[in-house]
Design an enzyme around this catalytic site. Structure first.
Site, PDB file in Angstrom:
ATOM      1  N   GLN A 136      74.546  -8.969  59.365  1.00 25.16           N
ATOM      2  CA  GLN A 136      73.450  -8.417  60.154  1.00 25.16           C
ATOM      3  C   GLN A 136      73.986  -7.520  61.265  1.00 25.16           C
ATOM      4  OE1 GLN A 136      71.535 -12.759  60.122  1.00 25.16           O
ATOM      5  NE2 GLN A 136      70.431 -11.442  61.515  1.00 25.16           N
ATOM      6  N   PHE A 183      68.648 -14.497  58.177  1.00 26.56           N
ATOM      7  CA  PHE A 183      67.988 -15.539  58.989  1.00 26.56           C
ATOM      8  C   PHE A 183      68.785 -15.904  60.234  1.00 26.56           C
ATOM      9  CE2 PHE A 183      66.857 -16.385  54.450  1.00 26.56           C
ATOM     10  CZ  PHE A 183      65.580 -15.870  54.511  1.00 26.56           C
ATOM     11  N   GLU A 207      74.395 -13.031  61.744  1.00 25.46           N
ATOM     12  CA  GLU A 207      74.434 -12.233  62.971  1.00 25.46           C
ATOM     13  C   GLU A 207      75.861 -12.206  63.508  1.00 25.46           C
ATOM     14  OE1 GLU A 207      71.388 -12.945  65.961  1.00 25.46           O
ATOM     15  OE2 GLU A 207      72.624 -12.025  67.515  1.00 25.46           O
ATOM     16  N   ARG A 226      67.415 -18.593  75.242  1.00 25.48           N
ATOM     17  CA  ARG A 226      66.096 -18.375  74.636  1.00 25.48           C
ATOM     18  C   ARG A 226      65.297 -19.690  74.590  1.00 25.48           C
ATOM     19  NH1 ARG A 226      63.102 -14.412  72.011  1.00 25.48           N
ATOM     20  NH2 ARG A 226      64.699 -12.808  72.119  1.00 25.48           N
ATOM     21  N   ARG A 228      66.669 -17.737  62.913  1.00 23.20           N
ATOM     22  CA  ARG A 228      65.272 -17.313  63.119  1.00 23.20           C
ATOM     23  C   ARG A 228      64.567 -18.113  64.228  1.00 23.20           C
ATOM     24  NH1 ARG A 228      61.639 -16.193  57.745  1.00 23.20           N
ATOM     25  NH2 ARG A 228      60.287 -14.590  58.586  1.00 23.20           N
ATOM     26  N   PHE A 255      66.000 -18.498  67.217  1.00 26.28           N
ATOM     27  CA  PHE A 255      67.131 -18.396  68.149  1.00 26.28           C
ATOM     28  C   PHE A 255      66.969 -19.307  69.369  1.00 26.28           C
ATOM     29  CE2 PHE A 255      70.105 -15.762  70.833  1.00 26.28           C
ATOM     30  CZ  PHE A 255      71.100 -15.537  69.905  1.00 26.28           C
ATOM     31  N   THR A 261      67.525 -11.083  74.647  1.00 26.03           N
ATOM     32  CA  THR A 261      67.491 -11.540  76.044  1.00 26.03           C
ATOM     33  C   THR A 261      68.632 -10.908  76.844  1.00 26.03           C
ATOM     34  OG1 THR A 261      68.764 -13.492  75.424  1.00 26.03           O
ATOM     35  CG2 THR A 261      66.358 -13.697  75.450  1.00 26.03           C
ATOM     36  N   ALA A 309      66.632 -10.713  66.526  1.00 28.93           N
ATOM     37  CA  ALA A 309      65.682 -10.826  67.636  1.00 28.93           C
ATOM     38  C   ALA A 309      64.319 -10.217  67.288  1.00 28.93           C
ATOM     39  CB  ALA A 309      66.267 -10.212  68.908  1.00 28.93           C
ATOM     40  N   GLU A 363      60.427 -13.323  63.616  1.00 32.99           N
ATOM     41  CA  GLU A 363      60.659 -14.711  64.008  1.00 32.99           C
ATOM     42  C   GLU A 363      59.401 -15.500  64.377  1.00 32.99           C
ATOM     43  OE1 GLU A 363      63.658 -13.114  66.744  1.00 32.99           O
ATOM     44  OE2 GLU A 363      64.826 -14.868  66.203  1.00 32.99           O
TER      45      GLU A 363
HETATM   46  N1  LUZ Z   1      70.243 -12.521  68.949  1.00 31.82           N
HETATM   47  C1  LUZ Z   1      70.762 -12.204  70.143  1.00 31.82           C
HETATM   48  C2  LUZ Z   1      68.978 -12.914  68.819  1.00 31.82           C
HETATM   49  O1  LUZ Z   1      71.931 -11.866  70.213  1.00 31.82           O
HETATM   50  N2  LUZ Z   1      69.988 -12.239  71.219  1.00 31.82           N
HETATM   51  C3  LUZ Z   1      68.702 -12.621  71.184  1.00 31.82           C
HETATM   52  O2  LUZ Z   1      68.026 -12.645  72.210  1.00 31.82           O
HETATM   53  C4  LUZ Z   1      68.170 -12.987  69.934  1.00 31.82           C
HETATM   54  N3  LUZ Z   1      66.918 -13.400  69.821  1.00 31.82           N
HETATM   55  C5  LUZ Z   1      66.455 -13.753  68.637  1.00 31.82           C
HETATM   56  C6  LUZ Z   1      67.271 -13.680  67.536  1.00 31.82           C
HETATM   57  N4  LUZ Z   1      68.512 -13.258  67.620  1.00 31.82           N
HETATM   58 MO1  MOS Z   2      68.341 -13.581  64.356  1.00 30.12          MO
HETATM   59  S1  MOS Z   2      68.090 -15.539  64.758  1.00 30.12           S
HETATM   60  O1  MOS Z   2      67.155 -12.659  64.857  1.00 30.12           O
HETATM   61  O2  MOS Z   2      69.771 -13.120  63.813  1.00 30.12           O
END
Ligand code: LUZ
Ligand code: MOS
Length: 764
Positions: free
Chosen positions: A191, A222, A226, A304, A336, A338, A433, A502, A705
């Site tokens: 991602q 999901f 990331e 979060r 998802r 977070f 955030t 996010a 999400e």
């Molecule tokens: N990833 C991130 C996220 O690095 N920061 C966020 O605030 C976030 N929020 C939701 C999903 N992934």
């Molecule tokens: Mo996400 S939990 O938006 O990689």
């Protein structure tokens, strides 16, 4: 517009990592991982493995040319264990062989000597021992401690949510290919292409410009990709750097389940104070996050959770403290929502507890405390609320009165089947955030035949973002989507990408695309004005044509593009977007971190077989705040998928580690995810269509999400069904509500299940 991937998806022609034709000389990698959760790594013996048929080489931390470090937020995560192991599944060595089978066969010949050290799997135990990833954080508004004295009712309790396996259909993987002069190209199922590029740069010591990351699409992310796609990409890149051969690693399902982190389990305490009128006056919570053995994204996830600890309610006095606890599990990661879902579960448990004690339905409390526009959240942001609109529309449209009456009638007639209902309103903040991550770029080229290619930092992972990007281009140029290609996500075309995460990917990359396309369209309109000898203000682009004061002219899109090229006008543009007006001050824990919030209300109805403990989700009827959806079909798919994934987390998906930190639920035979039979029998989704100005792309609110959290309603509906069967039972707030736990709750005292679990754990 139909999803642009549907044609190749349904024909099985879409390209995923494992579909990329491999180059001559490709080596296949397989990782040897720690069989022990915590210990001193005394010796690694790879000689027998290296001597196996087809094995080219075995790598360990000693072979790393750059740094043995892949930590993102905190530099606390080695790629390969060096002197200690911190979790079962921690990478220790990498076998490179002529085939995947040969590599996996050789894994069995690797011998490690590990001196075991004490294992912690429980976050509260870690916190008690001072094992924290970062110092605790507290969000505070008003003065909860003082206000509890004035409350008519005060209740406290604790609650637990378990982890969740991402179970993307495509497992993790990477394919590294050597380029000239030491550069490396990596196809990665990630991602976050830039996160991969950075990790590879650190491990190889190569500058980022010598590392190309390319992503066509993922078979699901999901959140699991990331940050944790970095590992396999770094391994393959290192192997390519050392061998100068292409290296591929595509994990098996069990390797993936064993070695990667999951949603963070949380254990929390709460205290809630209400007035006689059921207004929540004060709320306190302490949450313990099970971070696993390294930071990964845990500090951001923790944050979060705090942002969402009051869900969609206005509570004037709140003190919420969160601990990120270091345990000996694989580093838990983005999933998802977070941390938002875990935070929201706590306030919902507190409300349910109050409802239990007061002998009322939880929704009487929920409804009285919904956010109104202008209300301030504990972190200082004042909201533009759709909470009451969603709630009221859901209660009217689905006729809550008759739902309740039908359930009561059913329960009066049946003694061995009981129904339960719960209402789950949601409020989810949209933006990373971490303010700096809210930026994106797009590169648009118009070719002389009028066709267009667009590249952005967005990664397509089944959520349909590429279709939305194509829609932005099509709408801005007023051309047929068939003339647009959305290119793969590539770090040579788009630099410094934020991960696709996010829920903000379409917003951020769509806005960057809009900026780039608008710049080109403006240049084209000037050309048209010159060609037609009129003012540019009278020109619009429509139906692949230039329109003058609303009337179609002879100047079509293709002719216009060619005219611009002939005049040596640039037909390319790089657009940059950064979300305006957002900020957050971590010293005061106040600010305006989110571009906007997404709202919704779901009514969940369940039926429990009280003899067997099994249950069905009869229906989920919801009203969701889409803004003005730019693609209702894609957005409906996101709602359905998110909802079912949330229900899975709350009901049947049960991650089990034993006391030694061994993952017991390590395959699909032991980890149950929702299938078509366990999905709600009836899903109704109603759009709350709003035209309010917001920062979403074309006012189409982020949808990735938020719907997952409707699934929380399933837990509370099941819990209510238990109470309808046996009013003496006060079921624990201990998710997931598996059929096994359901059965214990129906008949036992509520803690019997925990005792049995403790006995089982000790026996392992
Ligand atoms: N990833 C991130 C996220 O690095 N920061 C966020 O605030 C976030 N929020 C939701 C999903 N992934
Ligand atoms: Mo996400 S939990 O938006 O990689």
């Amino acid at each position: 517009m139909k999803n642009i991937d549907s044609y190749t998806h349904t024909r099985g022609e879409s390209i995923y990592l494992d579909d990329i034709p491999v180059l001559y000389g490709t080596l296949y990698a397989a990782c040897f991982d720690s069989p022990v959760a915590h210990g001193k790594l005394i010796n690694i013996d790879t000689t027998a493995a290296a001597a196996c048929d087809g094995v080219f080489r075995v790598l360990t931390y000693k072979d790393i040319i750059g740094e043995n470090q892949i930590g993102g937020i905190i530099q606390d995560e080695p790629l390969f264990a060096d002197h200690e192991v911190h979790f079962c599944g921690m990478p220790i060595a990498l076998v490179l062989a002529e085939t995947g089978e040969a590599a996996r066969h050789a894994l069995k010949k690797i011998k490690v000597e590990i001196e075991p050290l004490p294992v912690i799997t429980n976050p509260r135990e870690a916190a008690a021992k001072g094992e924290l990833i970062v110092p605790p954080r507290t969000f505070k508004i008003g003065d909860s401690a003082a206000v509890f004295a004035d409350c008519d009712y005060v209740f406290n309790g604790c609650c637990d949510t378990n982890g969740q396996e991402h179970l993307y259909i495509e497992t993790q993987g990477a394919y590294a290919v050597p380029l000239e002069n030491g550069a490396i190209k990596i196809y990665s199922s990630t991602q976050g292409p830039t996160a991969v590029q950075r990790a590879v740069s650190k491990v190889t010591g190569l500058p980022m410009h010598n590392i190309e990351i390319d992503v066509t699409r993922l078979g699901g992310g999901f959140g699991g990709k990331e940050d944790q796609a970095n590992i396999w990409a770094a391994m393959c890149a290192l192997a390519t750097q050392i061998t100068r051969r292409p290296v591929k690693y595509s994990l098996t399902r069990m390797e993936d389940m064993r070695m990667t982190g999951k949603r963070h389990p949380y254990s929390s305490d709460f205290k809630i104070g209400l007035s006689k009128e059921l207004k929540i006056l004060a709320f306190e919570t302490t949450i313990f996050q099970n971070a696993g053995a390294a930071a990964d994204l845990s500090p951001a996830v923790l944050e979060r959770s705090l942002f969402h600890c009051t869900n969609t309610y206005f509570i004037p006095n709140v003190t919420a403290t969160a601990y990120s606890c270091r345990t000996h599990l694989p580093p838990n990661t983005a999933f998802r929502g977070f941390g938002g879902p875990q935070g929201m579960f706590v306030i919902e448990a507190a409300i349910a507890k109050a409802a239990d004690e007061l002998g009322i339905d939880a929704w009487q409390i929920q409804q009285k405390n919904l956010l109104q526009s202008g209300d301030e959240l504990p972190y200082g942001q004042k909201v533009v609320s759709e909470a009451n609109e969603c709630w009221n529309k859901a209660f009217d449209l689905y006729d809550m009165e008759s739902i309740k009456k039908n359930v009561d009638d059913f329960n009066a007639k049946h003694s061995l089947h009981k129904k339960g209902i719960a209402v789950m309103p949601i409020c989810f903040g949209i933006s990373f955030t971490n303010t700096l991550m809210n930026q994106a770029r797009a590169l648009v080229h118009v070719y002389t035949d009028g066709s267009v290619v667009v590249s952005t930092g967005a990664v397509e992972m089944g959520q349909g973002v590429n279709t939305k990007i194509a829609q932005v281009v099509a709408q801005t140029f007023a051309i047929n989507p068939a003339m647009i290609k959305v290119n793969s996500t590539n770090t040579y075309r788009i630099a410094n990408t934020s991960p696709s995460a996010a829920s903000a990917t379409a917003d951020l990359n769509g806005k960057a695309t809009l900026i780039a396309c608008t710049a080109i369209a403006d240049r084209l309109k000037s050309i048209a004005a010159t060609e037609l000898n009129v003012s540019v203000n009278d020109i619009t682009l429509k139906d692949e044509c230039v329109f003058l004061n609303g009337n179609k002219t002879e100047l079509g899109w293709n002719k216009l593009v060619l005219a611009a090229y002939n005049k040596r006008i640039s037909l390319s543009e790089h657009g940059h977007y950064a979300t305006p007006d957002i900020y957050f001050d971590k010293k005061t824990e106040k600010g305006h971190p989110f571009a906007y919030h997404v709202y919704g209300t779901a009514i969940t109805e369940v039926t429990v077989d009280c003899l067997r403990g099994i249950y069905e989700i009869d229906s989920v009827k919801l009203v969701h705040d889409f803004g003005s959806s730019m693609n209702p079909l894609i957005d409906l798919g996101q709602i359905e998928g998110g909802l079912v994934q949330g229900i899975g987390w709350m009901t049947m998906e049960e991650i089990v580690y034993d006391v030694n930190g061994q993952l017991k639920s390590n395959a699909l035979s032991t980890y149950k995810v929702p299938d078509i039979y366990s999905a709600p029998k009836d899903i109704r989704i109603e759009f709350l269509q709003t035209q309010k100005d917001n920062l979403a792309i074309f006012r189409s609110k982020a949808v990735g999400e938020p719907p997952l959290m409707y699934g929380i309603g399933a837990f509370f509906a099941l819990r209510n069904a238990i109470k309808n069967f046996n009013s003496a039972v006060k079921p624990l707030f201990d998710s997931p509500m598996t059929p096994e736990k359901m059965l214990m709750n129906l008949y036992g005292n509520a803690s019997a299940f925990r005792e049995i679990n403790a006995i089982q754990a000790a026996a392992h």
